[in-house]
Design a protein around this motif. Sequence first.
Motif, PDB file in Angstrom:
ATOM      1  N   TYR A  91      31.048  21.951  38.689  1.00 16.48           N
ATOM      2  CA  TYR A  91      32.043  22.411  39.009  1.00 16.48           C
ATOM      3  C   TYR A  91      32.261  24.236  40.331  1.00 16.48           C
ATOM      4  O   TYR A  91      32.118  23.181  41.583  1.00 16.48           O
ATOM      5  CB  TYR A  91      33.480  22.446  38.235  1.00 16.48           C
ATOM      6  CG  TYR A  91      34.283  23.134  39.108  1.00 16.48           C
ATOM      7  CD1 TYR A  91      35.190  21.722  39.972  1.00 16.48           C
ATOM      8  CD2 TYR A  91      35.078  24.332  39.267  1.00 16.48           C
ATOM      9  CE1 TYR A  91      36.384  22.342  40.480  1.00 16.48           C
ATOM     10  CE2 TYR A  91      36.230  24.789  39.580  1.00 16.48           C
ATOM     11  CZ  TYR A  91      36.952  23.896  40.345  1.00 16.48           C
ATOM     12  OH  TYR A  91      38.468  24.281  41.061  1.00 16.48           O
TER      13      TYR A  91
ATOM     14  N   MET B 196      31.931  23.742  44.029  1.00 13.25           N
ATOM     15  CA  MET B 196      33.134  24.698  44.911  1.00 13.25           C
ATOM     16  C   MET B 196      32.593  24.885  45.858  1.00 13.25           C
ATOM     17  O   MET B 196      32.837  25.786  47.438  1.00 13.25           O
ATOM     18  CB  MET B 196      34.371  25.189  43.888  1.00 13.25           C
ATOM     19  CG  MET B 196      34.875  23.900  42.860  1.00 13.25           C
ATOM     20  SD  MET B 196      35.593  22.677  44.502  1.00 13.25           S
ATOM     21  CE  MET B 196      36.547  23.386  45.120  1.00 13.25           C
TER      22      MET B 196
ATOM     23  N   ALA C 108      31.894  21.741  48.919  1.00 16.33           N
ATOM     24  CA  ALA C 108      33.018  22.003  49.399  1.00 16.33           C
ATOM     25  C   ALA C 108      33.120  22.647  50.714  1.00 16.33           C
ATOM     26  O   ALA C 108      33.911  22.519  51.747  1.00 16.33           O
ATOM     27  CB  ALA C 108      34.232  22.673  48.262  1.00 16.33           C
TER      28      ALA C 108
END
Length: 609
Positions: free
Chosen positions: A326, A330, A334
């Motif tokens: 994760y 990110m 992202a």
Amino acid sequence: MKYGLEKRGVGYLDYSSASDSDGENRALDSVQQVPGNAPVLQREKPRKIISLPRRRTTESVYRSSEQIPSTQFSFVSSPASTLSPFSRTRPASYRANSRSNAGRRSLVRAESDTVHLPPLPASVAFTAKPEGMGSQTVSSSAYAKGEHYRELAEKARMKLRRLSADGIASARAAACSSFAQPIQRELEETREFLSKLSVVSNQPAALLSSVPEAIDSAVSNTLAHVDHMRKEFARKRKEEESAGKKAEEERKEEEQRKIEEAKEKARKEKQQLEEKAAEAKKRASEEKAANAKAKEAAELAKAAQSRAKQVSPEALEWATKYRNMYRQMMDGLATRIRSNVAVKNYCFKQRGVITRSVGQLKDSMEFVSRIARTIDNILVESAQQHGAETQEWMLNLVAKAVVKQAEKEVSVAHHAAYPLAATTILLMQRHPRLADMLLVRLVKKCPYVVPQFFPKKDSQTAEEYLISIGYKEKDDDELEPEGIYMERMAGMLALFAAVTQSPAINGKPNPMPVSYAWTWLARMLNLPPRSISPLLVNTFLSIAGTSLQAAYGKQFNKAMDLLANDWISAIVVSDSVAIASKSNLTSFVDTFRKTGKLNECEGRVIKLA
């Protein structure tokens, strides 16, 4: 009528009556009337010289020792140019300024102790009298006048002695001014008187002309000496003022030097204090850092000890893997998606379609298949139009939408987890990467999927600890109640259980088989129970229990015996929600042990249409 020369310089030259009122012997001239109404100046007695002690303001007071013979003369008005250049008009207020109308003395001050006037012609006639001049006589002795000035000077000198160093200059200036003013005034009056005086004589002009010249010479010498004394006094006063200023400057410099030394000393002391304070602060900081480091090490050791009870090492490693995924997603993916405006707008648009589609799911395979195809088309299109990274980001958005739906709907209706799980499995069969994305989102939002219980750190407040384990803040900045929090956690765990218990769909295996469910149950039973534990176990078994029993048989029965005999009895509850959850779990286990059947959740088998 009597006429005479009045004050000259610092003394008096007097032509008045032959006798003084004080009876002293004075060298005076008397004016007598002679035929023709012309006054005659008659010399009666020789003049005496009176010398006073030399003071700050005058050297001597004297009278002429020459015997002036009787001479007939008269006064006439004449221009000032015919006499001395110092001559000026004598003011009419002269009589008012006189000390005595009985008589006045006239003394002529010269550079030497005495001034000798030449004898006047035998006959000098007064033909006119200056305007405003009346009969005047000498009143007191010249010596008394000199004594008066000497007393004034002595008083001024004594007064100066009593003054402080700062007032000496001003006192000296005031004393000299008080003495010089009458002298200057008398000098001006003499000039005015001489400007109107004209001598007419029957004697030869050569003899007559020597008289005013002698007078002018004496007056000029007196004025020159007075001017010299004034300049000398001004020079000395200037020197004294200069010396005083120099002494004052030296005093100020000394004071400034002392002030600077005091400031420098204070600065050094302050610097030393600051250095000591900085050193003490540094030592305190080092000690604090050492204590913090030791405390952190102790907390890590304590956390390591408690972690053995909070989570199994295998479960922690498994959860760390997805938490790292994760963070990497990110930090990298992202950022790149947000930096591309076209891709960002595309993902934002398709996210709304995905969220609406997931929210329309029903307990029907037809709906499940149609929603799965819609989402699959979006995933394929994203890869074709914007590349693999965009497709991976869209997979993350699909997993996020599924978990969010579990929080909202499955938390209040656990049977809704089955169609949601079927849709997810169909998508995972087409896109295997979705399985990792789903676990990433579940581990982030619900630590009990691991399962893992976080201990409260000493540095955490109660609110910070609750947020760290998944509590949400409401609109009024308050945390949600414990009952709602437990329902949300149970809803996400129900989704995980529904995915893991599902058999193969359309002849394809489940990417997350029932072994995930067995691993979870074993890890949970190996941890000490908490207040939320009975709700989690009851929810998980009611959804995935049938598949676990079919897959593991006797091992599952042993797990149920462990629940009944040891695990449930170790649950310590303190609130109504936990008490109800423990009661429901106890009833669920007792029913299984009595009947051999599980009280599973309705909707496990999805309708075809």
